[in-house]
Design a protein around this motif. Structure first.
Motif, short mmCIF file in Angstrom:
data_model
loop_
_atom_site.label_atom_id
_atom_site.label_comp_id
_atom_site.label_asym_id
_atom_site.label_seq_id
_atom_site.Cartn_x
_atom_site.Cartn_y
_atom_site.Cartn_z
N LYS A 162 6.17 13.36 1.00
CA LYS A 162 6.13 14.15 1.30
C LYS A 162 7.56 14.36 1.43
CE LYS A 162 3.96 18.61 2.74
NZ LYS A 162 5.88 19.84 3.56
N ALA A 163 8.45 14.75 2.00
CA ALA A 163 9.52 14.90 1.72
C ALA A 163 10.72 14.18 1.50
CB ALA A 163 10.41 13.74 3.22
N LYS A 164 10.46 13.06 0.25
CA LYS A 164 10.46 12.98 -0.99
C LYS A 164 10.61 13.65 -2.12
CE LYS A 164 10.66 7.88 -0.92
NZ LYS A 164 10.45 6.74 -1.86
N ALA A 165 9.06 13.75 -2.66
CA ALA A 165 9.16 15.55 -3.26
C ALA A 165 9.52 16.38 -2.46
CB ALA A 165 7.28 15.15 -3.23
N PRO A 171 0.59 -2.00 0.08
CA PRO A 171 0.41 -0.51 -0.34
C PRO A 171 1.20 1.11 -0.29
CG PRO A 171 -1.20 -1.35 1.92
CD PRO A 171 0.65 -2.33 1.16
N LEU A 172 0.37 1.95 -0.77
CA LEU A 172 1.47 3.31 -1.05
C LEU A 172 1.06 4.59 -0.79
CD1 LEU A 172 2.57 2.80 -4.47
CD2 LEU A 172 3.97 2.40 -2.26
N ALA A 173 1.38 5.47 -0.37
CA ALA A 173 0.74 6.93 0.15
C ALA A 173 1.48 7.61 -1.23
CB ALA A 173 1.63 7.49 1.25
N VAL A 174 0.91 8.78 -1.91
CA VAL A 174 1.54 9.41 -2.97
C VAL A 174 1.09 10.56 -3.08
CG1 VAL A 174 1.08 9.94 -5.50
CG2 VAL A 174 0.84 7.27 -4.51
N SER A 229 1.01 2.47 6.51
CA SER A 229 1.68 2.74 7.36
C SER A 229 1.67 4.30 8.06
CB SER A 229 2.96 2.24 8.17
OG SER A 229 3.59 2.63 6.95
N LEU A 230 1.78 4.68 8.78
CA LEU A 230 1.87 5.82 9.81
C LEU A 230 2.62 7.10 9.64
CD1 LEU A 230 0.12 7.56 12.29
CD2 LEU A 230 2.29 6.61 13.47
N PHE A 231 3.67 6.45 8.65
CA PHE A 231 4.63 7.80 8.36
C PHE A 231 5.20 7.98 6.95
CE2 PHE A 231 6.67 6.40 12.56
CZ PHE A 231 6.34 7.80 13.18
N ARG A 232 4.09 7.54 6.06
CA ARG A 232 4.27 6.76 4.48
C ARG A 232 4.04 8.39 3.92
NH1 ARG A 232 7.47 3.59 3.55
NH2 ARG A 232 7.17 1.51 4.72
#
Length: 142
Positions: free
Chosen positions: A56-59, A26-29, A48-51
């Protein structure tokens, strides 16, 4: 050109469709505009919680440093003190693939997508698929 909500949603929908087709975790985008403001975000059931924070830190890291996070990770490996300092100072960097710059057809930087949930390689592939599906371009177009 600015990054529209419709484009951001298209990126998210296509990224998640690729993730499901590939059997990803499962992803967060998150899709940010060029000023690092969130345009759209989705978190799949079971992510999971920090996704969100990692995505956001990646982007935002890609935007702030002007390069995809795959490139930043390689740079950080050869200069860890500098990149640790940037991460500590900004609180907005993640050194794993999955943060990808978004450009329009003219090559103008209009935003970035960050994805977290699976391997960095999978996250990045989903981001690239989403950007392409929205009719936009990824990576460093300088």
């Amino acid at each position: 050109m600015t990054l529209s909500l419709a484009q951001a949603r298209a990126i998210i929908d296509a990224a998640l469709a690729k993730a499901r087709a590939d059997g990803a975790q499962p992803l967060a985008v998150v899709v940010l505009d060029a000023g690092a403001h969130p345009v759209a975000f989705a978190r799949e059931d079971g992510a999971s919680l920090f996704r969100f924070d990692i995505a956001k830190a990646k982007a935002s890291g890609a935007l702030g440093m002007g390069a995809d996070t795959r490139v930043l990770a390689a740079r950080a490996a050869s200069n860890p003190v500098f990149f640790q300092s940037i991460a500590a100072a900004t609180g907005q960097m993640a050194f794993s693939p999955g943060g990808v710059l978004i450009h329009d057809a003219a090559g103008m930087l209009i935003g970035a997508v960050g994805i977290s949930g699976d391997t960095g390689e999978c996250d990045e592939a989903c981001a690239i698929a989403g950007i392409a599906a929205a009719g936009l371009f990824h990576g460093d177009r300088k």
